[in-house]
Design an enzyme around this catalytic site. Structure first.
Site, short mmCIF file in Angstrom:
data_model
loop_
_atom_site.label_atom_id
_atom_site.label_comp_id
_atom_site.label_asym_id
_atom_site.label_seq_id
_atom_site.Cartn_x
_atom_site.Cartn_y
_atom_site.Cartn_z
CG ASP A 101 1.17 -7.18 0.93
OD1 ASP A 101 2.34 -6.71 0.48
OD2 ASP A 101 0.14 -6.39 0.98
CG ASP A 207 6.69 -4.97 1.37
OD1 ASP A 207 5.81 -4.04 1.29
OD2 ASP A 207 7.51 -4.91 2.19
CD GLU A 263 6.40 -1.31 -1.81
OE1 GLU A 263 5.90 -0.24 -1.27
OE2 GLU A 263 6.77 -2.20 -1.10
CG HIS A 340 -0.90 -0.36 2.20
ND1 HIS A 340 -0.56 -0.92 1.01
CD2 HIS A 340 0.32 -0.70 3.01
CE1 HIS A 340 0.62 -1.45 0.73
NE2 HIS A 340 1.28 -1.37 2.00
CG ASP A 341 2.88 1.97 2.07
OD1 ASP A 341 2.43 1.97 3.00
OD2 ASP A 341 3.42 1.04 1.46
#
Length: 576
Positions: A101, A207, A263, A340-341
């Site tokens: 990430d 991210d 993202e 994960h979100d």
């Protein structure tokens, strides 16, 4: 069946790992790098070829590692830099790749850069973050604009020491870096990217990739009259210098042949998305659009009721992300339902009732494997893990996003019990917490997540349904969700051109029960038929394919080419 010379990441299947919740090797209740290392053979056995590790960097963990204190150091409970280097080497030794990430919109307020930046107005690093003086309205000190933060409240935090506000699009402990400063950008590339690329990582999930250029930072339009703070995603995403910043970042990545997936929220303009992912633009390889996973969410995500969407809306969202391949010959897309979100996909999009959860898990696997683009699977998704039960109270919700929302509803409603029950029902359906519970490895103590003699309880409560859903049992069960994922990934590989690269068409968009779509590649055609109901449905095909000769490739219910689809059954046919 595969065209040679394609980029490795196009045909890849990526398995996402959330380190805190994957596997605890030392019994401290927190997953760690050695836990991941111990299960690399399991991960490879699924049929994936790349692992993506969520932030494992040193962090105060205000936002589960997305608040980074030191890019060049592993978070001690997860292990050491040496553990990380060993994990990279062992992943490569198994013929897999590893991506990390990349979190460079913001740092932790404990990062040494920010500590210097806030120390004084004339510190050399002052301009590495975004500082602004207060504005005064009727003599009252106010933040520089009315933007709402991603976790609620204002995006501005007053700093008493230097008498200015700093910007934080997320938590106050996550100050935004100033990408307008070229010295800052070079420091980011060196510390956050090159440090790990030199150690062998194969790329990054980037991210909040479209938030680095903030535009003029003018007030956002008023869309929530009851609030002082207004949604500003369209103000701080996709700003004027995004292309320039990403092209510069890409120069670093190209030296290492590193892959990127960004993202990319709040980007409804598909022409803009194409620009990000077009090969000739040299910005990003691909992005995560949120059309599909945002289905059924309210204007502020949780302000909604469970299953608040129709199947045609879900299908349109998928068509939108699939359309990238049509819009530009050199663009690429992604396929995902969980990360994960997001909460668990079986609970959200099929049914987690005991009678249906396995069928639902297989249906979603079949649908995803038949869609074009790079495929992303989240840990536990391959087992059919579901949301935790309604009986768990608010103390089990650990995520800052969940607790902030619940607090906001309590404050706004004066602790109205009906409003709080509605808030909890929404969290029960959509909260990020559901993806973050420990993996269910077996029926042993702590579901096999921690060793049986662990000195601490797992950091989040393990699920109570390990007897129905665990990796150990499913590895020996040919009828399991895991076995079906392995089978579908093999089918996807065998029919790579058609399923991974083919053009997508929704053949019956208004159908409220069935999702029927075709994939076309150089005259070859596949047809996917998915029953998104808990009832038997007749196999009524659209006119455009009704008279085609069809050969059943796979059924998620392990049936033949019967005239009826079982509840939550999906099929893929080859057409001629």
């Amino acid at each position: 069946m595969t065209v040679t010379g394609r980029k490795w990441w196009k045909d890849g299947v990526v398995y996402q790992i959330y380190p805190a919740s994957f596997k605890d090797s030392n019994g401290d209740g927190i997953g760690d790098l050695n836990g991941i290392l111990s299960e690399l053979d399991y991960i490879k056995s699924i049929g994936v070829d790349t692992i993506w590790i969520c932030p494992m960097y040193d962090s105060p963990q205000v936002d589960m590692g997305y608040d980074i204190r030191d890019y060049e150091k592993v978070y001690p409970p997860y292990g050491t830099n040496e553990d990380m280097e060993r994990l990279i080497a062992e992943t490569h030794a198994r013929g897999m790749r590893i991506v990390l990430d990349l979190v460079v919109n913001h740092t932790s307020d404990q990062h040494s850069w920010f500590q210097e930046s806030r120390s004084s107005k004339d510190n050399p690093k002052r301009d590495w973050y975004i500082w602004r003086p207060a504005r005064y309205v009727d003599g009252k000190r106010c933040p520089p604009n009315n933007w709402l933060g991603n976790f609620g409240g204002s995006v501005w935090q007053w700093d008493e020491h230097t008498q200015e506000y700093y910007l934080h699009l997320f938590c106050p402990e996550q100050p935004d870096l100033n990408w307008e400063n070229p010295v800052t950008r070079q420091a980011i590339y060196k510390s956050a990217m090159e440090f790990w690329l030199e150690r062998g990582v194969d790329g990054f999930r980037v991210d909040t990739v479209n938030m680095y250029s903030k535009g003029d930072m003018a007030d956002a339009p008023i869309t929530d009259p009851g609030s002082e703070w207004q949604f500003a995603g369209f103000q701080y995403c996709n700003g004027p210098r995004m292309g320039e910043f990403l092209a510069e970042m890409n120069e670093v990545l190209q030296r290492y042949d590193a892959m990127t997936v960004g993202e990319c929220p709040h980007t409804p303009d598909m022409a803009r998305v194409v620009k990000y992912v077009s090969a000739k633009e040299r910005q990003l390889n691909m992005v995560f659009q949120f059309d599909v996973v945002d289905i059924g969410q309210g204007p502020y995500k949780f302000q909604t009721t469970p299953k608040n969407y129709t199947l045609p809306q879900f299908k349109r969202a998928i068509a939108q992300t699939q359309s990238l391949l049509r819009l530009s010959a050199d663009a690429w897309t992604t396929v995902f339902l969980e990360n994960h979100d997001q909460s668990r996909s079986i609970t959200r999009f099929t049914s987690d009732a005991p009678a249906h959860r396995v069928a639902g898990g297989k249906l979603l696997s079949l649908m995803m494997c038949a869609l074009s683009g790079t495929l992303f699977i989240y840990q536990g998704q391959e087992l059919g893990m579901t949301n935790f039960p309604e009986s768990w109270d608010m103390s089990e919700y650990k995520d800052v996003d969940s607790s902030n929302y619940y607090k906001m509803v309590a404050e706004r409603s004066g602790n109205d019990s009906t409003k709080l029950a509605e808030a909890k029902a929404s969290l029960q359906h959509l909260a990020r917490d559901h993806a973050r519970v420990p993996m269910s490895w077996s029926t042993a103590k702590y579901n096999g997540f921690s060793p049986p003699d662990a000195k601490a309880e797992p950091w989040m409560r393990p699920l109570e349904d390990a007897a129905l859903c665990n990796a150990e049992q499913q590895q020996g069960d040919k009828a399991s969700v895991l076995a079906f994922w392995k089978r579908m990934l093999a089918v996807r590989k065998e029919w790579n051109d058609l399923l991974v690269h083919g053009e997508f068409d929704d053949l019956d968009e208004q159908n409220e029960d069935l999702f029927v779509f075709s994939k076309t590649w150089k005259g070859r055609k596949a047809l996917a038929v998915c029953n998104f109901t808990d009832k038997t449905q007749s196999l009524t095909l659209p006119e455009s394919v009704r008279n085609s000769k069809r050969e059943l490739l796979v059924s998620s219910a392990d049936r033949g080419d019967e005239a009826e689809l079982a509840a939550w059954e999906g099929r893929v046919y080859l057409l001629s």
